[in-house]
Design an enzyme around this catalytic site. Sequence first.
Site, PDB file in Angstrom:
ATOM      1  CG  ASP A  62      24.839  43.865  46.340  1.00  0.00           C
ATOM      2  OD1 ASP A  62      25.719  43.354  47.064  1.00  0.00           O
ATOM      3  OD2 ASP A  62      24.649  45.085  46.281  1.00  0.00           O
ATOM      4  CB  VAL A  63      27.381  38.780  48.217  1.00  0.00           C
ATOM      5  CG1 VAL A  63      27.507  37.823  47.047  1.00  0.00           C
ATOM      6  CG2 VAL A  63      28.545  39.772  48.265  1.00  0.00           C
ATOM      7  CE1 TYR A 154      40.532  42.077  49.256  1.00  0.00           C
ATOM      8  CE2 TYR A 154      42.787  41.723  49.980  1.00  0.00           C
ATOM      9  CZ  TYR A 154      41.707  41.348  49.211  1.00  0.00           C
ATOM     10  OH  TYR A 154      41.795  40.235  48.413  1.00  0.00           O
ATOM     11  N   PRO A 184      44.777  33.163  48.177  1.00  0.00           N
ATOM     12  CG  PRO A 184      43.315  33.480  46.410  1.00  0.00           C
ATOM     13  CD  PRO A 184      43.380  33.518  47.907  1.00  0.00           C
ATOM     14  CB  VAL A 187      45.377  36.286  41.456  1.00  0.00           C
ATOM     15  CG1 VAL A 187      44.873  35.394  40.329  1.00  0.00           C
ATOM     16  CG2 VAL A 187      45.496  35.493  42.752  1.00  0.00           C
TER      17      VAL A 187
HETATM   18  P1  NAD Z   1      37.762  40.846  40.339  1.00  0.00           P
HETATM   19  O1  NAD Z   1      37.567  42.253  40.768  1.00  0.00           O
HETATM   20  O2  NAD Z   1      38.375  40.569  39.004  1.00  0.00           O
HETATM   21  O3  NAD Z   1      36.352  40.059  40.394  1.00  0.00           O
HETATM   22  C1  NAD Z   1      35.465  40.209  41.468  1.00  0.00           C
HETATM   23  C2  NAD Z   1      34.057  39.850  41.010  1.00  0.00           C
HETATM   24  O4  NAD Z   1      33.170  39.993  42.134  1.00  0.00           O
HETATM   25  C3  NAD Z   1      33.534  40.779  39.904  1.00  0.00           C
HETATM   26  O5  NAD Z   1      32.891  40.018  38.913  1.00  0.00           O
HETATM   27  C4  NAD Z   1      32.558  41.688  40.638  1.00  0.00           C
HETATM   28  O6  NAD Z   1      31.510  42.196  39.813  1.00  0.00           O
HETATM   29  C5  NAD Z   1      32.024  40.726  41.712  1.00  0.00           C
HETATM   30  N1  NAD Z   1      31.430  41.444  42.839  1.00  0.00           N
HETATM   31  C6  NAD Z   1      31.902  42.562  43.458  1.00  0.00           C
HETATM   32  N2  NAD Z   1      31.048  42.950  44.407  1.00  0.00           N
HETATM   33  C7  NAD Z   1      30.021  42.068  44.409  1.00  0.00           C
HETATM   34  C8  NAD Z   1      28.829  41.947  45.169  1.00  0.00           C
HETATM   35  N3  NAD Z   1      28.501  42.843  46.086  1.00  0.00           N
HETATM   36  N4  NAD Z   1      28.010  40.910  44.907  1.00  0.00           N
HETATM   37  C9  NAD Z   1      28.311  39.996  43.939  1.00  0.00           C
HETATM   38  N5  NAD Z   1      29.409  40.074  43.182  1.00  0.00           N
HETATM   39  C10 NAD Z   1      30.262  41.090  43.416  1.00  0.00           C
HETATM   40  O7  NAD Z   1      38.588  40.172  41.512  1.00  0.00           O
HETATM   41  P2  NAD Z   1      39.427  38.801  41.595  1.00  0.00           P
HETATM   42  O8  NAD Z   1      40.852  39.160  41.581  1.00  0.00           O
HETATM   43  O9  NAD Z   1      38.898  37.782  40.656  1.00  0.00           O
HETATM   44  O10 NAD Z   1      39.080  38.413  43.115  1.00  0.00           O
HETATM   45  C11 NAD Z   1      38.121  37.429  43.456  1.00  0.00           C
HETATM   46  C12 NAD Z   1      38.289  37.112  44.927  1.00  0.00           C
HETATM   47  O11 NAD Z   1      39.627  36.685  45.173  1.00  0.00           O
HETATM   48  C13 NAD Z   1      38.044  38.292  45.866  1.00  0.00           C
HETATM   49  O12 NAD Z   1      37.386  37.860  47.045  1.00  0.00           O
HETATM   50  C14 NAD Z   1      39.443  38.756  46.186  1.00  0.00           C
HETATM   51  O13 NAD Z   1      39.509  39.453  47.412  1.00  0.00           O
HETATM   52  C15 NAD Z   1      40.182  37.445  46.223  1.00  0.00           C
HETATM   53  N6  NAD Z   1      41.632  37.559  46.055  1.00  0.00           N
HETATM   54  C16 NAD Z   1      42.163  38.121  44.930  1.00  0.00           C
HETATM   55  C17 NAD Z   1      43.542  38.230  44.809  1.00  0.00           C
HETATM   56  C18 NAD Z   1      44.203  38.870  43.610  1.00  0.00           C
HETATM   57  O14 NAD Z   1      45.429  39.069  43.644  1.00  0.00           O
HETATM   58  N7  NAD Z   1      43.492  39.170  42.525  1.00  0.00           N
HETATM   59  C19 NAD Z   1      44.372  37.750  45.828  1.00  0.00           C
HETATM   60  C20 NAD Z   1      43.795  37.173  46.953  1.00  0.00           C
HETATM   61  C21 NAD Z   1      42.419  37.076  47.060  1.00  0.00           C
END
Ligand code: NAD
Length: 259
Positions: A62-63, A154, A184, A187
């Site tokens: 857990d980060v 966020y 990004p 996504v």
């Molecule tokens: P997602 O929700 O599919 O995956 C996030 C992952 O992080 C999950 O596996 C979750 O279990 C893990 N996680 C959550 N809290 C955690 C914690 N406390 N400790 C360790 N792991 C933890 O999301 P995603 O779309 O793959 O997003 C990944 C990253 O990209 C994030 O930082 C998100 O903000 C960023 N992002 C996503 C998008 C988008 O459109 N999906 C756009 C810009 C940025």
Amino acid sequence: MRLEGKAAIVTGAGQGIGRTTALALAREGADVLVAEVNPETGQKTAGEVRALGRKAVATRTDVTRLDDIRGMVDTAVTTFGRVDILVNNAGILKVQDIFAQNEADWDRTFAVNVKGVFFCLQEAARRMREQKSGVIVNMASIAGRGGRPIMVDYAATKTAVISITRSAALALAPYGIRVNAVCPGIVDTAMWDHIDEIWGMQMLGLPRGEQRRRRLQAIPLGRLEQPEDVAKAIVFLCSDEADYITGQALNVCGGLEMD
Ligand code: NAD
């Protein structure tokens, strides 16, 4: 193979962009520690990395917990002998009207997206400093460039990630450590399923998928972003091809954001 012999840590690598990035790093020759709060998905990604012929280990991390972060870096050093790459990917998002934003959600978003990013970076950099080399890529977002009415917390966390990236790049350059961020756009992951459901369906009364389709129309390159699009940029920033690039936040968004 641009990352042959490198040891990487990817946080939040159980699904979405993190999982795809772990696999992309492995395809380029890196061994990968999958740091994930969900042990089931973390183990699954580690198995997929091993299937590509690389070493992999999963830690339940857990980060937001400093003990977990220390354990994550210790495990990487014990398993691989070094830490060359950190991808600070773990992040959370909860769509909320500005007046519904509550303190607990605010604190949680900042704990994962900002505190988590900083302390993972600090702990990995301690090890990289001893090695006199390393690369860190932080996950920001184009939401951190402009305003977002239904995700105020966020967007603020992602602006903070860009700021941390710049400060850390300055602080760590003397130790041979590069720090960059990727931003990004929209996504195709579970995160956008949530945005579509709460923003599109609940707040705007749209059918499922409609809000995502509307946002898609604003993307100059005309297609939804895939996790692979982000992973490719991260691999580049981790490789020697980017060895003169530090302190940058790279938009990877099909032209949706240009500043
Ligand atoms: P997602 O929700 O599919 O995956 C996030 C992952 O992080 C999950 O596996 C979750 O279990 C893990 N996680 C959550 N809290 C955690 C914690 N406390 N400790 C360790 N792991 C933890 O999301 P995603 O779309 O793959 O997003 C990944 C990253 O990209 C994030 O930082 C998100 O903000 C960023 N992002 C996503 C998008 C988008 O459109 N999906 C756009 C810009 C940025």
